[in-house]
Design a protein around this motif. Structure first.
Motif, PDB file in Angstrom:
ATOM      1  N   PRO A   1       0.829  -1.217   0.000  1.00 44.70           N
ATOM      2  CA  PRO A   1       0.000   0.000   0.000  1.00 44.70           C
ATOM      3  C   PRO A   1       0.857   1.258   0.000  1.00 44.70           C
ATOM      4  O   PRO A   1       1.970   1.263   0.541  1.00 44.70           O
ATOM      5  CB  PRO A   1      -0.794  -0.122   1.307  1.00 44.70           C
ATOM      6  CG  PRO A   1       0.010  -1.032   2.176  1.00 44.70           C
ATOM      7  CD  PRO A   1       0.729  -1.973   1.258  1.00 44.70           C
ATOM      8  N   PRO A   2       0.348   2.333  -0.618  1.00 42.18           N
ATOM      9  CA  PRO A   2       1.140   3.548  -0.811  1.00 42.18           C
ATOM     10  C   PRO A   2       1.568   4.232   0.494  1.00 42.18           C
ATOM     11  O   PRO A   2       2.566   4.956   0.491  1.00 42.18           O
ATOM     12  CB  PRO A   2       0.221   4.474  -1.626  1.00 42.18           C
ATOM     13  CG  PRO A   2      -1.144   3.890  -1.531  1.00 42.18           C
ATOM     14  CD  PRO A   2      -0.984   2.439  -1.252  1.00 42.18           C
ATOM     15  N   GLU A   3       0.847   3.996   1.593  1.00 39.74           N
ATOM     16  CA  GLU A   3       1.281   4.657   2.832  1.00 39.74           C
ATOM     17  C   GLU A   3       2.612   4.086   3.311  1.00 39.74           C
ATOM     18  O   GLU A   3       3.349   4.735   4.039  1.00 39.74           O
ATOM     19  CB  GLU A   3       0.339   4.525   3.990  1.00 39.74           C
ATOM     20  CG  GLU A   3      -1.097   4.159   4.002  1.00 39.74           C
ATOM     21  CD  GLU A   3      -1.657   3.062   3.180  1.00 39.74           C
ATOM     22  OE1 GLU A   3      -1.779   3.273   1.953  1.00 39.74           O
ATOM     23  OE2 GLU A   3      -2.019   2.017   3.735  1.00 39.74           O
ATOM     24  N   LYS A   4       2.898   2.837   2.950  1.00 40.73           N
ATOM     25  CA  LYS A   4       4.091   2.185   3.501  1.00 40.73           C
ATOM     26  C   LYS A   4       5.212   1.994   2.483  1.00 40.73           C
ATOM     27  O   LYS A   4       6.360   1.801   2.870  1.00 40.73           O
ATOM     28  CB  LYS A   4       3.704   0.802   4.029  1.00 40.73           C
ATOM     29  CG  LYS A   4       3.001   0.808   5.369  1.00 40.73           C
ATOM     30  CD  LYS A   4       3.191  -0.566   6.025  1.00 40.73           C
ATOM     31  CE  LYS A   4       2.095  -0.904   7.000  1.00 40.73           C
ATOM     32  NZ  LYS A   4       1.870  -2.345   7.080  1.00 40.73           N
ATOM     33  N   TYR A   5       4.846   1.967   1.200  1.00 39.74           N
ATOM     34  CA  TYR A   5       5.852   1.591   0.199  1.00 39.74           C
ATOM     35  C   TYR A   5       5.925   2.596  -0.940  1.00 39.74           C
ATOM     36  O   TYR A   5       4.938   3.280  -1.225  1.00 39.74           O
ATOM     37  CB  TYR A   5       5.515   0.207  -0.366  1.00 39.74           C
ATOM     38  CG  TYR A   5       5.580  -0.881   0.675  1.00 39.74           C
ATOM     39  CD1 TYR A   5       6.798  -1.463   1.030  1.00 39.74           C
ATOM     40  CD2 TYR A   5       4.425  -1.313   1.327  1.00 39.74           C
ATOM     41  CE1 TYR A   5       6.864  -2.454   1.994  1.00 39.74           C
ATOM     42  CE2 TYR A   5       4.484  -2.302   2.298  1.00 39.74           C
ATOM     43  CZ  TYR A   5       5.704  -2.868   2.633  1.00 39.74           C
ATOM     44  OH  TYR A   5       5.765  -3.836   3.592  1.00 39.74           O
ATOM     45  N   PRO A   6       7.074   2.632  -1.616  1.00 33.55           N
ATOM     46  CA  PRO A   6       7.164   3.518  -2.783  1.00 33.55           C
ATOM     47  C   PRO A   6       6.256   2.988  -3.890  1.00 33.55           C
ATOM     48  O   PRO A   6       6.036   1.782  -3.978  1.00 33.55           O
ATOM     49  CB  PRO A   6       8.636   3.400  -3.196  1.00 33.55           C
ATOM     50  CG  PRO A   6       9.090   2.090  -2.640  1.00 33.55           C
ATOM     51  CD  PRO A   6       8.309   1.872  -1.393  1.00 33.55           C
ATOM     52  N   PRO A   7       5.749   3.883  -4.735  1.00 31.71           N
ATOM     53  CA  PRO A   7       4.895   3.414  -5.832  1.00 31.71           C
ATOM     54  C   PRO A   7       5.681   2.567  -6.837  1.00 31.71           C
ATOM     55  O   PRO A   7       6.893   2.725  -6.987  1.00 31.71           O
ATOM     56  CB  PRO A   7       4.418   4.711  -6.502  1.00 31.71           C
ATOM     57  CG  PRO A   7       4.765   5.811  -5.566  1.00 31.71           C
ATOM     58  CD  PRO A   7       5.907   5.333  -4.723  1.00 31.71           C
ATOM     59  N   PHE A   8       4.973   1.684  -7.520  1.00 30.83           N
ATOM     60  CA  PHE A   8       5.568   0.830  -8.551  1.00 30.83           C
ATOM     61  C   PHE A   8       6.372   1.656  -9.553  1.00 30.83           C
ATOM     62  O   PHE A   8       7.512   1.322  -9.879  1.00 30.83           O
ATOM     63  CB  PHE A   8       4.431   0.072  -9.255  1.00 30.83           C
ATOM     64  CG  PHE A   8       4.867  -0.870 -10.334  1.00 30.83           C
ATOM     65  CD1 PHE A   8       5.342  -2.139 -10.031  1.00 30.83           C
ATOM     66  CD2 PHE A   8       4.796  -0.497 -11.682  1.00 30.83           C
ATOM     67  CE1 PHE A   8       5.726  -3.017 -11.038  1.00 30.83           C
ATOM     68  CE2 PHE A   8       5.194  -1.370 -12.687  1.00 30.83           C
ATOM     69  CZ  PHE A   8       5.650  -2.639 -12.363  1.00 30.83           C
ATOM     70  N   GLU A   9       5.778   2.746 -10.016  1.00 31.87           N
ATOM     71  CA  GLU A   9       6.450   3.534 -11.062  1.00 31.87           C
ATOM     72  C   GLU A   9       7.742   4.188 -10.563  1.00 31.87           C
ATOM     73  O   GLU A   9       8.695   4.340 -11.329  1.00 31.87           O
ATOM     74  CB  GLU A   9       5.498   4.593 -11.636  1.00 31.87           C
ATOM     75  CG  GLU A   9       4.406   4.020 -12.521  1.00 31.87           C
ATOM     76  CD  GLU A   9       4.926   3.178 -13.706  1.00 31.87           C
ATOM     77  OE1 GLU A   9       6.050   3.430 -14.193  1.00 31.87           O
ATOM     78  OE2 GLU A   9       4.198   2.267 -14.129  1.00 31.87           O
ATOM     79  N   THR A  10       7.765   4.561  -9.294  1.00 34.02           N
ATOM     80  CA  THR A  10       9.000   5.120  -8.729  1.00 34.02           C
ATOM     81  C   THR A  10      10.117   4.084  -8.804  1.00 34.02           C
ATOM     82  O   THR A  10      11.257   4.380  -9.192  1.00 34.02           O
ATOM     83  CB  THR A  10       8.754   5.530  -7.257  1.00 34.02           C
ATOM     84  OG1 THR A  10       7.709   6.493  -7.231  1.00 34.02           O
ATOM     85  CG2 THR A  10      10.016   6.104  -6.616  1.00 34.02           C
ATOM     86  N   LEU A  11       9.776   2.847  -8.446  1.00 35.74           N
ATOM     87  CA  LEU A  11      10.777   1.774  -8.475  1.00 35.74           C
ATOM     88  C   LEU A  11      11.256   1.489  -9.895  1.00 35.74           C
ATOM     89  O   LEU A  11      12.441   1.240 -10.134  1.00 35.74           O
ATOM     90  CB  LEU A  11      10.191   0.506  -7.837  1.00 35.74           C
ATOM     91  CG  LEU A  11       9.920   0.632  -6.331  1.00 35.74           C
ATOM     92  CD1 LEU A  11       9.031  -0.498  -5.832  1.00 35.74           C
ATOM     93  CD2 LEU A  11      11.242   0.650  -5.563  1.00 35.74           C
ATOM     94  N   MET A  12      10.344   1.553 -10.856  1.00 33.87           N
ATOM     95  CA  MET A  12      10.722   1.319 -12.258  1.00 33.87           C
ATOM     96  C   MET A  12      11.678   2.415 -12.741  1.00 33.87           C
ATOM     97  O   MET A  12      12.667   2.143 -13.425  1.00 33.87           O
ATOM     98  CB  MET A  12       9.477   1.285 -13.152  1.00 33.87           C
ATOM     99  CG  MET A  12       8.495   0.168 -12.846  1.00 33.87           C
ATOM    100  SD  MET A  12       9.173  -1.495 -13.044  1.00 33.87           S
ATOM    101  CE  MET A  12       9.526  -1.953 -11.362  1.00 33.87           C
TER     102      MET A  12
END
Ligand SMILES: [Zn+2]
Length: 379
Positions: A229-240
């Motif tokens: 979930p976005p409150e705890k983790y970086p977004p998928f696109e940020t990681l890409m």
């Protein structure tokens, strides 16, 4: 009139008789009828396919192959001997153990695996993050890796999924995938000719809300901790973005992005990413269902990017490789996948030409991983 009265007189006992007979049958069919008229859960609904079509069960790969993505933590000698016996039954020539660790643990794993069967195993090292908060971490990690390679026999580096995701400095700041602190490590890999097999992010649906539109609803039910979930983790696109930046910044280092780089659901995007990053490769470990649900696109993708894709399985089970063989080697249609939590759909074979199959099965791995004896494989 009289006939009707006679019929009525006969019908009544007959109805009573059949009612009693039905009760005597312990109520089975009636209860089933009631149960099956209700809406099943998705786990209960298991329709048997009535499709009649040619089936080709492939128990053994057509060519010897290298599994670039396997995990065996601190295996014992007995386990390793059993592995080799099982590998022989499916034509698995060389197994890459990505979970070698570092230091003593790595030395021990190499001794147990390669000491007993030198030409059947490859062991990748991992980084220790224990001293990540002490200045000079990157240089020390690179020096340790060099020791793991030169003294202990590691043949590559595996970066686990916590990198970029959960791994944090003592300050609480997330370690970004393209964090310059790690540059000495990637440069060392280029210098030593070592591939980096790197797991960045997770399947896209893990980042999406867990609702009835989520393709991995079942997996998130079985393993709620896999949600991102976005409150705890970086977004998928940020990681890409960070991942692509890392690969671009180190063009001399070869990176194998695990699990089709989590673009198996969008092969056009994956193709464009591979076009932009010539030092990027992918494995197909645990994402076969993505290819199997788009057999035409999967076939064309593998033909076009035949020099960039490697065979891998991830969680080891000798009985599960046959789905990979069947998908890669046949045109079988609509067959059941082995892990329903990855895919509730059936898959299709996308049979690739032998030359492509050889590259995926072993030629690409032979190019990337140093020290595997090519003589065990056909031309
Ligand atoms: Zn893995």
């Amino acid at each position: 009139m009289r006939i009707r009265r006679i019929l009525f007189a006969l019908a009544l006992p007959a109805a009573l008789f059949s009612f009693l007979l039905a009760r005597a049958r312990a109520g089975g069919p009636q209860q089933d009828q009631k149960k099956y008229s209700q809406t099943p859960t998705i786990e209960e609904y298991q329709p048997k396919s009535t499709l009649v079509t040619k089936e080709h069960k492939v128990e053994r790969a057509k060519f010897p192959f290298i599994d670039i993505h396997s995990h065996h933590w601190n295996p014992t000698a007995e386990e390793v001997d059993r592995l080799v016996r099982e590998m022989d039954t499916i034509n698995l020539r060389v197994m890459v153990n990505l979970s070698g660790g570092t230091g003593d643990q790595l030395r021990q794993t190499v001794a147990t695996m390669k000491g007993r069967h030198p030409d059947r195993f490859v062991v990748f090292a991992n980084l220790s993050y224990d001293d990540i908060n002490t200045p000079g971490y990157g240089k020390r990690a690179a020096a340790r890796l060099e020791q793991d390679v030169k003294k202990s026999g590691a043949q590559g580096l595996k970066i686990f999924k916590n990198f970029g995701m959960d791994l944090k400095y003592a300050t609480g700041e997330r370690v970004h995938v393209d964090d310059p602190e790690f540059d000495p490590v990637w440069d060392k890999c280029a210098e030593l000719g070592l591939p980096v097999l790197i797991h960045i992010a997770e399947p896209l649906p893990f980042f999406d809300p867990w609702d009835y539109h989520n393709e991995r609803w079942l997996e998130l039910k079985q393993f709620p901790g896999r949600a991102r979930p976005p409150e705890k983790y970086p977004p998928f696109e940020t990681l890409m973005t960070e991942r692509n930046h890392l690969f671009a910044k180190h063009p001399k280092t070869n990176f194998i992005a695990a699990h089709l780089a989590f673009h198996g659901n969008d092969l056009e995007r994956l193709g464009k990413t591979l076009d932009a990053l010539p030092n990027m490769y992918v494995d197909i470990a645990a994402v076969l269902a993505e290819l199997g649900r788009q057999p035409y696109s999967a076939h064309d993708f593998l033909v076009k990017y035949q020099d960039r894709v490697l065979m891998g399985k991830d969680i080891y089970d000798v009985n599960e490789y046959k789905w990979y063989f069947r998908a890669l080697e046949t045109r079988d249609e609509y067959f059941e996948y082995y892990r329903p939590r990855h895919a509730f759909w059936r898959i299709y074979g996308f049979q690739v030409p032998d030359e492509v199959l050889k590259k995926v099965y072993y030629k690409n791995a032979l190019k990337l991983v140093p020290g595997i004896d090519a003589k065990a494989f056909p031309e």
